[in-house]
Design an enzyme around this catalytic site. Structure first.
Site, PDB file in Angstrom:
ATOM      1  N   SER A   1       2.921   2.457  -3.675  1.00 29.64           N
ATOM      2  CA  SER A   1       3.298   3.865  -3.606  1.00 29.64           C
ATOM      3  C   SER A   1       3.156   4.603  -4.930  1.00 29.64           C
ATOM      4  O   SER A   1       2.898   5.799  -4.943  1.00 29.64           O
ATOM      5  CB  SER A   1       4.719   3.993  -3.087  1.00 29.64           C
ATOM      6  OG  SER A   1       5.610   3.240  -3.879  1.00 29.64           O
TER       7      SER A   1
ATOM      8  N   LYS B   1       5.737   9.413   6.416  1.00 24.13           N
ATOM      9  CA  LYS B   1       4.646   9.792   5.505  1.00 24.13           C
ATOM     10  C   LYS B   1       3.456  10.316   6.299  1.00 24.13           C
ATOM     11  O   LYS B   1       3.526  11.427   6.800  1.00 24.13           O
ATOM     12  CB  LYS B   1       4.345   8.634   4.582  1.00 24.13           C
ATOM     13  CG  LYS B   1       5.498   8.537   3.562  1.00 24.13           C
ATOM     14  CD  LYS B   1       5.635   7.267   2.830  1.00 24.13           C
ATOM     15  CE  LYS B   1       6.886   7.348   1.946  1.00 24.13           C
ATOM     16  NZ  LYS B   1       7.399   6.055   1.544  1.00 24.13           N
TER      17      LYS B   1
ATOM     18  N   HIS C   1       2.285   3.518   2.932  1.00 24.82           N
ATOM     19  CA  HIS C   1       1.268   4.492   2.503  1.00 24.82           C
ATOM     20  C   HIS C   1      -0.116   4.179   3.071  1.00 24.82           C
ATOM     21  O   HIS C   1      -1.087   4.865   2.748  1.00 24.82           O
ATOM     22  CB  HIS C   1       1.220   4.570   0.979  1.00 24.82           C
ATOM     23  CG  HIS C   1       2.498   5.064   0.396  1.00 24.82           C
ATOM     24  ND1 HIS C   1       2.763   6.403   0.194  1.00 24.82           N
ATOM     25  CD2 HIS C   1       3.616   4.401   0.022  1.00 24.82           C
ATOM     26  CE1 HIS C   1       3.979   6.537  -0.283  1.00 24.82           C
ATOM     27  NE2 HIS C   1       4.522   5.339  -0.405  1.00 24.82           N
TER      28      HIS C   1
HETATM   29  C1  LIG Z   1       8.689   5.611   1.263  1.00 25.02           C
HETATM   30  C2  LIG Z   1       8.752   4.161   1.325  1.00 25.02           C
HETATM   31  C3  LIG Z   1       9.785   3.525   2.019  1.00 25.02           C
HETATM   32  C4  LIG Z   1      10.946   4.283   2.569  1.00 25.02           C
HETATM   33  O1  LIG Z   1      10.633   4.925   3.746  1.00 25.02           O
HETATM   34  P1  LIG Z   1      11.560   6.135   4.259  1.00 25.02           P
HETATM   35  O2  LIG Z   1      11.240   6.215   5.713  1.00 25.02           O
HETATM   36  O3  LIG Z   1      11.165   7.336   3.491  1.00 25.02           O
HETATM   37  O4  LIG Z   1      12.973   5.742   4.005  1.00 25.02           O
HETATM   38  C5  LIG Z   1       9.726   2.151   2.140  1.00 25.02           C
HETATM   39  N1  LIG Z   1       8.731   1.433   1.596  1.00 25.02           N
HETATM   40  C6  LIG Z   1       7.747   2.013   0.893  1.00 25.02           C
HETATM   41  C7  LIG Z   1       6.669   1.170   0.306  1.00 25.02           C
HETATM   42  C8  LIG Z   1       7.723   3.394   0.731  1.00 25.02           C
HETATM   43  O5  LIG Z   1       6.765   3.977   0.026  1.00 25.02           O
END
Ligand SMILES: *Cc1c(COP(=O)(O)O)cnc(C)c1O
Length: 392
Positions: A182, A241, A210
């Protein structure tokens, strides 16, 4: 000393090393242009990679939910909070990830802390990439398993630690990695990880937060894109995302999912997602599957943006739609972000503890629907600022 005095001292220290943080009021945060302080700002910091968060079909689907029936579920999944739409969605997600079954979670943070703490026992070893997301780290911290952090994407180090874990006589070994990192925008060497997983009889969990929606011909994610999805024991990801909505999932063989249903505290002890969120995710999955054109344009724009900034002399990381330029010093990075904002560009500064000390960066992310001329204009302005501030 009172708590207030003590907290003020700590905050002053954080400020003095360039680690002040504040909640900014932003409008239209998922759109190519957001509104901040009454100004229209080019948005190069959203995770809404495919532009689905503001997609009319998802919004319509949420509107069509029978909201009169209930605004919330008022119950956890295992009590009364499981319904037909949720069951259908879990089938759809299992199909999308090419697995036997899947399980919906409130969000990715809760999913990761719950899944890892449910699976790992004191006699287990977990091998986790140094740059794994805080939610993975926190999940591991909730356990008494032997915790081995391997250097980022470093397979020699992973193998050395697998050997060490074997020597310690642990009962089971689990490797956990993000697919697209990320904060670095690079991709885990999954072929090599799977080779080591098999060699040392470990299991593998991947977090495709991602990669989902962005990679794979139907947006199935990175492991599918590489033809490796059957080699992964448990797939994790979020719908917040590229999917543009909210919520998260775990997907894999029945035994894994069934065990989570029995033991995962962040599934058991929380209220189920509201019906309109479930409906929104379901529509988002359809749109992701049909979104090949969005993936193509996102890749083209990301490649252009990355290669131009690279040519300009920036220290760029990664190969994906997450495009960080590493500046190093915390304060300079913050200044760079402020100067960008003066030029009506949002490029958020990422600082420790999210990234290692001395590796502060501007984390740019692209979205499919940012107009080409804006991508080009941004490259020109970022390059100009880089020269002015002696970053390149
Ligand atoms: C954003 C993210 C999360 C958290 O996800 P949310 O649904 O926003 O709580 C978990 N793991 C990774 C690798 C992330 O980038």
């Amino acid at each position: 000393m009172t708590w207030e005095n003590s907290l003020t001292t700590k905050l002053t220290n954080l400020h003095s090393i360039g680690l002040q943080r504040n909640l900014r009021i932003i409008n239209d945060a998922t759109k190519p242009f957001l509104l901040y302080n009454g100004k229209k700002i080019l948005n190069l910091s959203s995770n809404n990679y495919l532009g689905l968060a503001h997609h009319a079909d998802i919004i319509q689907c949420i509107r069509d939910t029978n909201i009169e029936a209930a605004a919330g579920m008022a119950s956890s999944r295992l009590v009364l909070g499981h319904d037909e739409k949720t069951a259908q969605l879990e089938k759809k997600v299992a199909h999308q990830k090419n697995t036997e079954s899947s399980l919906l979670f409130s969000n990715g943070y809760m999913m990761n802390i719950g899944v890892l703490s449910s699976l790992l026992e004191p006699t287990d070893a977990v091998l986790s990439d140094q740059y794994n997301h805080a939610s993975i780290v926190d999940g591991i911290r909730l356990t008494k398993a032997h915790h081995f952090r391997y250097r980022h994407n470093n397979m020699d180090h992973l193998e050395a630690l697998l050997k060490k874990a074997t020597q310690r006589g642990v009962k089971r070994k689990l490797i956990v990695t993000e697919t697209v990192f990320s904060m670095d925008g690079d991709i885990a060497p999954l072929h090599d990880i799977i080779y080591l997983k098999n060699k040392y009889h470990a299991a593998l969990i991947t977090d495709d937060a991602h990669g989902d929606g962005v990679f794979g011909s139907s947006g199935e994610g990175v492991t599918h894109h590489l033809g490796l999805e059957q080699e992964v024991d448990l797939h994790l990801g979020t719908f917040s995302k590229a999917y543009g909505v909210y919520g998260a999932y775990a997907a894999g063989k029945r035994e894994w999912i069934n065990y989570l249903i029995h033991t995962c505290r962040s599934l058991i002890y929380t209220t189920a997602l509201p019906p309109y969120v479930v409906r929104g995710i379901s529509k988002a999955v359809d749109l992701v599957q049909r979104g090949a054109h969005l993936r193509t344009i996102l890749e083209k724009k990301s490649d252009y943006f990355r290669s131009r900034l690279n040519q300009a002399g920036f220290h760029i990381k990664g190969t994906t739609q997450v495009i960080p330029i590493v500046i190093g010093n915390e304060k300079t990075t913050l200044d760079f972000s402020k100067r960008l904002l003066d030029e009506n560009i949002m490029g958020v500064a990422i600082r420790p503890p999210t990234v290692p000390i001395g590796e502060s960066r501007i984390r740019f992310t692209l979205m499919a629907d940012i107009p080409w001329e804006e991508v080009k204009r941004a490259v020109t302005i970022i390059t100009m600022l880089g020269k002015e501030m002696d970053v390149i």
